[in-house]
Design a protein around this motif. Structure first.
Motif, PDB file in Angstrom:
ATOM      1  N   ASN A 168       8.156  18.706 -10.639  1.00  0.00           N
ATOM      2  CA  ASN A 168       7.077  18.153  -9.809  1.00  0.00           C
ATOM      3  C   ASN A 168       7.626  17.161  -8.799  1.00  0.00           C
ATOM      4  O   ASN A 168       8.354  16.225  -9.154  1.00  0.00           O
ATOM      5  CB  ASN A 168       6.044  17.461 -10.704  1.00  0.00           C
ATOM      6  CG  ASN A 168       4.710  17.294 -10.014  1.00  0.00           C
ATOM      7  OD1 ASN A 168       4.355  18.069  -9.128  1.00  0.00           O
ATOM      8  ND2 ASN A 168       3.984  16.273 -10.401  1.00  0.00           N
ATOM      9  N   CYS A 169       7.290  17.373  -7.510  1.00  0.00           N
ATOM     10  CA  CYS A 169       7.666  16.431  -6.444  1.00  0.00           C
ATOM     11  C   CYS A 169       6.503  16.297  -5.478  1.00  0.00           C
ATOM     12  O   CYS A 169       5.967  17.308  -4.992  1.00  0.00           O
ATOM     13  CB  CYS A 169       8.910  16.920  -5.708  1.00  0.00           C
ATOM     14  SG  CYS A 169       9.355  15.849  -4.314  1.00  0.00           S
ATOM     15  N   ARG A 170       6.092  15.067  -5.230  1.00  0.00           N
ATOM     16  CA  ARG A 170       4.975  14.830  -4.314  1.00  0.00           C
ATOM     17  C   ARG A 170       5.366  13.783  -3.278  1.00  0.00           C
ATOM     18  O   ARG A 170       6.118  12.841  -3.572  1.00  0.00           O
ATOM     19  CB  ARG A 170       3.737  14.338  -5.061  1.00  0.00           C
ATOM     20  CG  ARG A 170       3.266  15.232  -6.163  1.00  0.00           C
ATOM     21  CD  ARG A 170       1.933  14.740  -6.733  1.00  0.00           C
ATOM     22  NE  ARG A 170       1.838  15.098  -8.137  1.00  0.00           N
ATOM     23  CZ  ARG A 170       1.660  14.247  -9.129  1.00  0.00           C
ATOM     24  NH1 ARG A 170       1.553  12.956  -8.849  1.00  0.00           N
ATOM     25  NH2 ARG A 170       1.572  14.661 -10.368  1.00  0.00           N
ATOM     26  N   ILE A 171       4.841  13.969  -2.095  1.00  0.00           N
ATOM     27  CA  ILE A 171       5.014  12.982  -1.017  1.00  0.00           C
ATOM     28  C   ILE A 171       3.630  12.427  -0.674  1.00  0.00           C
ATOM     29  O   ILE A 171       2.712  13.189  -0.357  1.00  0.00           O
ATOM     30  CB  ILE A 171       5.652  13.614   0.233  1.00  0.00           C
ATOM     31  CG1 ILE A 171       7.054  14.140  -0.103  1.00  0.00           C
ATOM     32  CG2 ILE A 171       5.717  12.600   1.377  1.00  0.00           C
ATOM     33  CD1 ILE A 171       7.698  14.940   1.026  1.00  0.00           C
ATOM     34  N   TYR A 172       3.487  11.113  -0.790  1.00  0.00           N
ATOM     35  CA  TYR A 172       2.225  10.444  -0.463  1.00  0.00           C
ATOM     36  C   TYR A 172       2.381   9.665   0.847  1.00  0.00           C
ATOM     37  O   TYR A 172       3.418   9.032   1.085  1.00  0.00           O
ATOM     38  CB  TYR A 172       1.814   9.468  -1.567  1.00  0.00           C
ATOM     39  CG  TYR A 172       1.357  10.147  -2.833  1.00  0.00           C
ATOM     40  CD1 TYR A 172       0.022  10.467  -3.019  1.00  0.00           C
ATOM     41  CD2 TYR A 172       2.265  10.467  -3.843  1.00  0.00           C
ATOM     42  CE1 TYR A 172      -0.407  11.094  -4.185  1.00  0.00           C
ATOM     43  CE2 TYR A 172       1.864  11.092  -5.009  1.00  0.00           C
ATOM     44  CZ  TYR A 172       0.516  11.403  -5.177  1.00  0.00           C
ATOM     45  OH  TYR A 172       0.094  12.027  -6.318  1.00  0.00           O
ATOM     46  N   ALA A 173       1.356   9.704   1.685  1.00  0.00           N
ATOM     47  CA  ALA A 173       1.375   8.984   2.963  1.00  0.00           C
ATOM     48  C   ALA A 173       0.384   7.825   2.904  1.00  0.00           C
ATOM     49  O   ALA A 173      -0.748   7.987   2.428  1.00  0.00           O
ATOM     50  CB  ALA A 173       1.021   9.921   4.113  1.00  0.00           C
ATOM     51  N   MET A 174       0.806   6.677   3.400  1.00  0.00           N
ATOM     52  CA  MET A 174      -0.039   5.490   3.438  1.00  0.00           C
ATOM     53  C   MET A 174      -0.948   5.541   4.666  1.00  0.00           C
ATOM     54  O   MET A 174      -0.523   5.952   5.755  1.00  0.00           O
ATOM     55  CB  MET A 174       0.834   4.234   3.497  1.00  0.00           C
ATOM     56  CG  MET A 174       0.063   2.921   3.593  1.00  0.00           C
ATOM     57  SD  MET A 174      -0.718   2.460   2.049  1.00  0.00           S
ATOM     58  CE  MET A 174       0.715   1.870   1.118  1.00  0.00           C
ATOM     59  N   ASP A 175      -2.209   5.125   4.479  1.00  0.00           N
ATOM     60  CA  ASP A 175      -3.095   5.062   5.642  1.00  0.00           C
ATOM     61  C   ASP A 175      -2.740   3.857   6.509  1.00  0.00           C
ATOM     62  O   ASP A 175      -1.982   2.979   6.098  1.00  0.00           O
ATOM     63  CB  ASP A 175      -4.570   5.019   5.219  1.00  0.00           C
ATOM     64  CG  ASP A 175      -4.924   3.743   4.462  1.00  0.00           C
ATOM     65  OD1 ASP A 175      -4.050   2.868   4.316  1.00  0.00           O
ATOM     66  OD2 ASP A 175      -6.078   3.615   4.013  1.00  0.00           O
ATOM     67  N   THR A 176      -3.263   3.823   7.727  1.00  0.00           N
ATOM     68  CA  THR A 176      -2.893   2.775   8.684  1.00  0.00           C
ATOM     69  C   THR A 176      -3.371   1.396   8.246  1.00  0.00           C
ATOM     70  O   THR A 176      -2.840   0.384   8.703  1.00  0.00           O
ATOM     71  CB  THR A 176      -3.475   3.096  10.077  1.00  0.00           C
ATOM     72  OG1 THR A 176      -4.891   3.307   9.957  1.00  0.00           O
ATOM     73  CG2 THR A 176      -2.823   4.331  10.653  1.00  0.00           C
ATOM     74  N   ASN A 177      -4.377   1.337   7.352  1.00  0.00           N
ATOM     75  CA  ASN A 177      -4.868   0.045   6.859  1.00  0.00           C
ATOM     76  C   ASN A 177      -4.094  -0.443   5.644  1.00  0.00           C
ATOM     77  O   ASN A 177      -4.390  -1.512   5.112  1.00  0.00           O
ATOM     78  CB  ASN A 177      -6.358   0.159   6.504  1.00  0.00           C
ATOM     79  CG  ASN A 177      -7.224   0.447   7.713  1.00  0.00           C
ATOM     80  OD1 ASN A 177      -6.982  -0.080   8.794  1.00  0.00           O
ATOM     81  ND2 ASN A 177      -8.232   1.287   7.539  1.00  0.00           N
ATOM     82  N   CYS A 178      -3.098   0.361   5.199  1.00  0.00           N
ATOM     83  CA  CYS A 178      -2.274   0.016   4.037  1.00  0.00           C
ATOM     84  C   CYS A 178      -3.131  -0.263   2.804  1.00  0.00           C
ATOM     85  O   CYS A 178      -2.939  -1.259   2.090  1.00  0.00           O
ATOM     86  CB  CYS A 178      -1.370  -1.193   4.345  1.00  0.00           C
ATOM     87  SG  CYS A 178      -0.116  -0.840   5.571  1.00  0.00           S
ATOM     88  N   ILE A 179      -4.081   0.635   2.562  1.00  0.00           N
ATOM     89  CA  ILE A 179      -4.968   0.506   1.400  1.00  0.00           C
ATOM     90  C   ILE A 179      -4.840   1.705   0.475  1.00  0.00           C
ATOM     91  O   ILE A 179      -4.761   1.561  -0.742  1.00  0.00           O
ATOM     92  CB  ILE A 179      -6.437   0.347   1.847  1.00  0.00           C
ATOM     93  CG1 ILE A 179      -6.607  -0.949   2.636  1.00  0.00           C
ATOM     94  CG2 ILE A 179      -7.381   0.377   0.646  1.00  0.00           C
ATOM     95  CD1 ILE A 179      -7.996  -1.134   3.210  1.00  0.00           C
ATOM     96  N   THR A 180      -4.775   2.892   1.059  1.00  0.00           N
ATOM     97  CA  THR A 180      -4.816   4.125   0.263  1.00  0.00           C
ATOM     98  C   THR A 180      -3.600   5.007   0.539  1.00  0.00           C
ATOM     99  O   THR A 180      -3.160   5.141   1.675  1.00  0.00           O
ATOM    100  CB  THR A 180      -6.103   4.914   0.585  1.00  0.00           C
ATOM    101  OG1 THR A 180      -7.229   4.073   0.384  1.00  0.00           O
ATOM    102  CG2 THR A 180      -6.216   6.126  -0.310  1.00  0.00           C
ATOM    103  N   LEU A 181      -3.087   5.616  -0.527  1.00  0.00           N
ATOM    104  CA  LEU A 181      -2.017   6.599  -0.429  1.00  0.00           C
ATOM    105  C   LEU A 181      -2.610   7.976  -0.709  1.00  0.00           C
ATOM    106  O   LEU A 181      -3.207   8.198  -1.768  1.00  0.00           O
ATOM    107  CB  LEU A 181      -0.925   6.295  -1.453  1.00  0.00           C
ATOM    108  CG  LEU A 181      -0.109   5.021  -1.183  1.00  0.00           C
ATOM    109  CD1 LEU A 181       0.257   4.351  -2.489  1.00  0.00           C
ATOM    110  CD2 LEU A 181       1.145   5.354  -0.383  1.00  0.00           C
ATOM    111  N   SER A 182      -2.471   8.889   0.247  1.00  0.00           N
ATOM    112  CA  SER A 182      -3.034  10.234   0.113  1.00  0.00           C
ATOM    113  C   SER A 182      -1.912  11.253  -0.035  1.00  0.00           C
ATOM    114  O   SER A 182      -0.848  11.120   0.584  1.00  0.00           O
ATOM    115  CB  SER A 182      -3.880  10.582   1.337  1.00  0.00           C
ATOM    116  OG  SER A 182      -4.942   9.665   1.488  1.00  0.00           O
ATOM    117  N   LEU A 183      -2.180  12.279  -0.859  1.00  0.00           N
ATOM    118  CA  LEU A 183      -1.182  13.319  -1.089  1.00  0.00           C
ATOM    119  C   LEU A 183      -0.913  14.078   0.199  1.00  0.00           C
ATOM    120  O   LEU A 183      -1.809  14.675   0.786  1.00  0.00           O
ATOM    121  CB  LEU A 183      -1.671  14.273  -2.187  1.00  0.00           C
ATOM    122  CG  LEU A 183      -0.702  15.375  -2.605  1.00  0.00           C
ATOM    123  CD1 LEU A 183       0.577  14.779  -3.168  1.00  0.00           C
ATOM    124  CD2 LEU A 183      -1.362  16.308  -3.611  1.00  0.00           C
TER     125      LEU A 183
END
Length: 472
Positions: free
Chosen positions: A41-56
């Motif tokens: 299993n390998c996942r890359i999460y991206a941070m939103d511009t408000n630095c609140i949420t990490l989305s797959l």
């Protein structure tokens, strides 16, 4: 081993330097990382511009992709903790994990090994790289160095994608503002302008809110009065409108042009209700505060201390909404109220920011329309005054002419009357006396008529007498 690591790193660098912004390169990176570290299993999460949420952002082929792992808040669970601490976190064997480590896991029943690395570049966090395996595993120092190096390479790709997304967003915003500005220039009439503004707020190619209501400040009455509302009256109408838009894909200018061609502003139940709303400027309602404090409000039902007018709540069903001031020449001329009562999409700070930009532009257009209305009204009053003045001058000239004519007629009439009266005395006892009497009578009637004409043609000097006010 080192040669293999370098090849993997070079492949990831190549993918990072040729972004398609479609997400395919991130999935390929996840596959390479999964193969390199020997994990399922390998996942890359991206941070939103408000630095609140990490989305797959991406997951390797065959990796676990349950809904519960698609989004994390910063600081929560293993992914969120890695973003918060900005350091690699490794749990080699879940059977030997500490209580603190177990508290970070939400998939303990599925994997034995967990590791996550912050995707960071120049102290800016762009996301998290996460790997896990069903078998216990331990990362060497070289493995950690590779994991961190890979994370930095991915950071450059995520950074470029963020810049690209932001550039697209800014370009779209400018395009929308330009189209709105062009649309508002098609009319100076207030009702038509207000409808263009609200259409821009709700249309799919505009700001995309479900409903919008525009209220203007009435300084004479010290109230904010509803002027117009645009939006569907029911969820069925909303889905119908969205379906038609997705098929036709008409821009704002096309929609406005079609409405102008029809020659009328479309009516709705929301519009009729909006026109009945009156809110005191000195009330504690959020809308009144928007005017007084000259700032925007994003209102949610759970927000305490934010007073929603009963009139707005009962008539419009407003609970979660935003209110933005319409600014012009340093003062508030009105308020735009928006909500998403049908699709339930949360109103974000970005929505408020863009709506505020639009509201400033709309406020100037409304001020110009109001000034035009004032000038047009003053012009009509001036024209009426001018017409009355011309009529007065005509009447004065007519009166003067009537006075001159009366004077000219009176002189011969006086002679006729005088001789007719002498003749009447001379004809005493004669049958012709009755003719003289008729002449005298008609002369007297003409003299009375001339007297009335002269009285009307003279300017009245007024007559003042003392009176007891108690008796009056």
């Amino acid at each position: 081993m080192i040669e293999r690591n370098l090849k993997t790193l070079l492949k990831i660098i190549h993918l990072a330097n040729s972004p398609s912004y479609s997400g395919a390169e991130f999935k390929e990176m996840a596959n390479l990382i999964s193969e390199e570290f020997g994990v399922e299993n390998c996942r890359i999460y991206a941070m939103d511009t408000n630095c609140i949420t990490l989305s797959l952002k991406a997951i390797n082929d065959g990796g676990y992709s349950g809904e519960e792992i698609s989004r994390y808040r910063i600081g929560s669970w293993l992914v969120g903790a890695t973003a918060s601490k900005k350091e690699i976190i490794e749990i080699g064997d879940i059977s030997n994990a500490t209580i603190e480590e177990l508290a970070l896991l939400d998939e303990a029943d599925r994997y034995s090994f967990f590791a996550s690395s912050p995707i960071v570049d120049d102290k800016t966090i762009y996301g998290v790289l996460y790997i896990s395996s069903e078998r216990p595993k331990s990362l060497s120092d070289k493995d950690k160095e590779l994991l961190y190096a890979v994370s930095q390479v991915i950071a450059t790709s995520l950074r470029e994608e963020r810049f690209h997304t932001e550039a697209q967003k800014v370009a779209r915003e400018f395009s929308i503002l330009y189209e709105i500005s062009t649309a508002t220039m098609t009319t100076i009439k207030l009702d038509r302008l207000l409808h263009i503004i609200l259409t821009a707020v709700t249309v799919g190619d505009g700001l995309e809110f479900n409903r919008a209501i525009l209220m203007l400040v009435n300084e004479r009455s010290n109230i904010i009065q509803g002027m117009m509302g645009v939006g569907p009256d029911s969820i069925e109408d909303a889905w119908k409108a969205w379906g038609e838009f997705s098929i036709n894909r008409r821009g704002l200018l096309e929609i406005v042009s079609a409405q102008i061609k029809e020659g009328k502003v479309p009516s709705s139940r929301l519009n009729e209700i909006a026109k009945t709303i009156r809110l005191p400027l000195d009330s504690s309602c959020i809308v009144a505060r928007t005017v007084r404090e000259q700032r925007s409000f994003n209102v949610a039902t759970e927000d305490e201390g934010q007073t929603i007018s009963r009139e707005l709540s009962e008539k419009l069903g407003l609970s979660t909404f935003a209110s933005v001031p319409l600014m012009a020449s340093g003062k508030v001329v009105g308020v735009i109220i928006v909500d998403n009562c049908f699709n339930k999409r949360p109103i974000t700070d970005e929505d408020i920011r863009f709506l505020t930009m639009f509201a400033n532009q709309a406020g100037l257009a409304i001020e110009n329309s109001l000034l035009y209305s004032d000038i047009n009204e003053a012009h009509l009053e001036l024209k009426e005054t001018h017409d009355r003045l011309l009529q007065s001058e005509k009447l004065a000239a007519l009166g003067e002419m009537a006075a001159n004519v009366a004077h000219e007629i009176r002189n011969p009439l006086t002679s006729l009357g005088g001789f007719a009266r002498r003749l009447l005395k001379k004809l005493e006892g004669h049958t012709e006396k009755r003719y003289a009497e008729i002449i005298v009578k008609e002369v007297e009637r003409l003299e009375a008529l001339l007297t009335d004409i002269l009285v009307l043609s003279r300017k009245s000097a007024g007559s003042f007498k003392s009176h007891n006010l108690n008796k009056i």
